[in-house]
Design an enzyme around this catalytic site. Structure first.
Site, short mmCIF file in Angstrom:
data_model
loop_
_atom_site.label_atom_id
_atom_site.label_comp_id
_atom_site.label_asym_id
_atom_site.label_seq_id
_atom_site.Cartn_x
_atom_site.Cartn_y
_atom_site.Cartn_z
N ASP A 44 0.84 -1.20 0.00
CA ASP A 44 0.00 0.00 0.00
C ASP A 44 0.87 1.24 0.00
O ASP A 44 1.75 1.41 0.85
CB ASP A 44 -0.89 0.01 1.25
N LYS A 80 -2.95 5.89 -4.28
CA LYS A 80 -4.04 6.83 -3.99
C LYS A 80 -3.89 8.16 -4.75
O LYS A 80 -2.76 8.64 -4.95
CB LYS A 80 -4.09 7.12 -2.48
N HIS A 90 -7.69 9.54 -1.87
CA HIS A 90 -7.00 9.55 -0.59
C HIS A 90 -7.81 10.26 0.50
O HIS A 90 -7.85 9.80 1.65
CB HIS A 90 -5.63 10.22 -0.75
N TYR A 129 2.73 10.10 -0.39
CA TYR A 129 3.82 9.61 0.44
C TYR A 129 5.18 9.93 -0.15
O TYR A 129 6.19 9.88 0.57
CB TYR A 129 3.72 8.09 0.62
#
Length: 297
Positions: A49, A79, A110, A54
């Site tokens: 994931d 996402k 997200h 990120y």
């Protein structure tokens, strides 16, 4: 060593099966995450994931290639970032390029927040998450994504989304914060009632959580001869949701996966359900609009 839970899956409303346990990569440094992903896949993890936000999709993709595990054997979730809501396909393409793959198994919105790309303190004029979902639905015909879902959606926003005339696809997954100090039973039950699978993030708490000092968790871990982390993961899986614990440490990656040959009894599950501490790790104060309304407990 054989890890039974690497083979356990949950059936989605699309007919696909999502692995019960995966590797979360939030706050994992791009260089560290490459090794963590490789090591996790070699151990037997089959669910990775990540997210554009990120900033580590390149490292995740490199780790996948380093592992030598065939792409078709790996479930990849990423996402759509908040400032890409009006460019969903472009956002997906950017993630695919960073990951170095032709498709992802699950693409999530997200947050239910469409931010102005030029000013993150503002919402994008004339846009909302319902329009974003309308665009995400179109991605299913591109062969670039196999399932679409949402993240950080509470009942209030799910009701808005599901009752919109433009919503023709029910989200396959709602990824939310889940642990005994933030169990959100009403939201989980709502997801289930709508055929939406629940994935739990921050399932091991965090540095801001006091869950590891909880006497119930300490007692259960000692009684089972397991780590508190293993007990928390088993609790989530037995609740019926997939879990994505984050780690870049080799020993913890192995320990988190070692969930075979035991389970929590009904009474033990109820003990964890009954803990009194309440800590929500991730709030919405950093967003230009409120998304958590405290109505999901």
């Amino acid at each position: 060593m054989s890890y039974v839970n690497t083979k356990k899956t949950f059936l989605l409303n699309t007919g696909d099966c999502i692995p019960a346990i995966g590797l979360g990569t939030w706050q994992s440094h791009p260089f560290q995450v490459r090794h963590a992903v490789k090591h996790a896949l070699l151990l037997g993890y089959r669910h990775i994931d990540t997210a554009m936000a990120y900033g580590n999709e390149v490292g995740v993709g490199a780790g996948i290639r380093d592992s030598g595990v065939p792409r078709e054997d790996i479930w990849i979730t990423t996402k759509l970032r908040n400032n890409w809501h009006n460019r969903a396909e472009q956002g997906l393409d950017a993630s695919l390029a960073a990951l170095g793959v032709e498709y992802v198994d699950l693409y999530l919105m997200h947050w239910p927040v469409a931010r102005d790309p030029t000013n993150p303190a503002r919402l994008l004029d004339g846009w909302d998450f319902v329009r974003t979902w309308h665009e995400m639905q179109k991605l299913l015909s591109t062969n670039k994504v196999r399932n679409i879902g949402v993240s950080n959606f509470g009942i209030t926003n799910l009701e808005i989304l599901l009752h919109s005339p433009s919503t023709t696809v029910v989200p396959a997954v709602n990824q939310i914060e889940l642990h005994p100090y933030n169990p959100s039973p009403k939201l989980v039950a709502y997801n289930t009632s709508k055929g939406i699978h629940t994935t739990g993030y921050s399932c091991l708490g965090s540095g801001r959580s006091t869950i590891y000092a909880d006497p119930v968790l300490i007692k259960l871990a000692a009684a089972k001869g397991k780590t508190p982390q293993q007990v928390l993961l088993m609790w989530g899986i037995q609740k019926g949701w997939s879990v994505i614990p984050k780690s870049v440490n080799e020993k913890r990656l192995e320990s988190n996966l070692d969930l075979n040959g035991w389970c929590l009894e009904t009474g033990e599950m109820k003990e964890l359900d009954g803990v009194t501490g309440r800590v929500k790790i991730l709030g919405d104060g950093w967003l230009p609009v409120k998304v958590f309304f405290g109505d999901d407990e």
